[in-house]
Design an enzyme around this catalytic site. Structure first.
Site, PDB file in Angstrom:
ATOM      1  CB  SER A   1      -0.836  -0.127   1.194  1.00  0.00           C
ATOM      2  OG  SER A   1      -1.493   1.277   1.430  1.00  0.00           O
TER       3      SER A   1
ATOM      4  CE1 TYR B   1      -4.243  -1.953   5.478  1.00  0.00           C
ATOM      5  CE2 TYR B   1      -3.389   0.087   4.620  1.00  0.00           C
ATOM      6  CZ  TYR B   1      -3.969  -1.236   4.332  1.00  0.00           C
ATOM      7  OH  TYR B   1      -3.988  -1.719   3.230  1.00  0.00           O
TER       8      TYR B   1
END
Length: 247
Positions: A133, A146
């Site tokens: 990501s 995260y």
């Protein structure tokens, strides 16, 4: 570009979103695809649609992963599973959310590698695709824990290439920006407010965009390893900190 060298693929987090899109593309490509997720119902529907082989599995449990995946002789492993949790400040992240992120994003990825990589090395052929990501490579507020786990995936992907140097096994990290999978809705208590904040008025990436990127790196000549690919919407820049809302 051709996938003829590959026969069998494993995709984690396959029940929806990017994972399901990757399963569809691999199945169209003629591979024997094992779709891994915890949702039996979603996997059953995907199997009926694509002909994939569903495996309902919690990848956080190593023994179960080794038992289910270790004997499949997979040529491709797409580590896509990722835990959606609420956003917020790092020191306010709930212990249960921390545990979930660690279990799925880190332990789950390592468990799947433990099941699949030894066979790839022995055969001298294979391709590992880790879905990272942009939050793991750029500072992006709102999802710090995260982002920590995705930063770990970024480091792991680089180290994995060193560990597999000379083996013939390729490693790719694909790092998407905002993809309209619905995962962002979990960042807020009000899902409709989350939809307005993250999706409405934005031209975001779609799961099929990332699936096509996966197919591109898999189909590249064996001499070519796309080690890192960052994919962001045209309207998104600086890792996601800037996103133009159309209209």
């Amino acid at each position: 570009m051709s996938l003829d060298r590959y026969r069998t693929a494993i995709v984690t987090g396959a029940s929806r979103g990017i994972g399901a899109a990757v399963v569809r593309e691999l199945a169209i490509g003629g591979l024997d695809v094992y779709a891994v997720a915890r949702s039996t119902e979603d996997l059953t529907e995907l199997a009926l649609e694509t002909g994939c082989r569903p495996i309902a599995l919690d990848i956080a449990h190593r023994d179960a992963v080794l038992s289910a995946l270790g004997s499949l002789d997979a040529d491709i492993l797409v580590n896509n599973a990722s835990a959606p949790v609420r956003g917020g400040l790092s020191w306010e992240t709930a212990p249960d959310d921390i545990a979930t992120l660690m279990d799925v994003n880190l332990r789950g990825t390592l468990n799947c590698l433990a099941a699949v990589v030894p066979g790839m090395r022995a055969r001298g052929l294979g391709h590992i695709v880790n879905l990272g990501s942009t939050s793991g490579t750029w500072a992006l507020p709102g999802m710090p824990v995260y982002a920590m786990t995705k930063a770990a995936i970024h480091n792991l992907s680089q180290t994995l290439r060193l560990d597999l140097h000379g083996s013939g096994v390729r490693v790719t990290e694909i790092s998407p920006g905002r993809v309209e999978t619905g995962a962002h809705l979990g960042l807020m208590e009000d899902r409709e407010e989350g939809r307005r904040r993250f999706y409405e008025g934005f031209e975001t990436l779609q799961p099929t965009d990332i699936a096509e990127a996966v197919m591109f790196v898999l189909g590249a000549p064996q001499r070519m390893d796309v080690s890192f690919m960052e994919i962001v919407p045209t309207d998104q820049s600086y890792g996601g900190s800037q996103f133009h809302r159309r209209g």
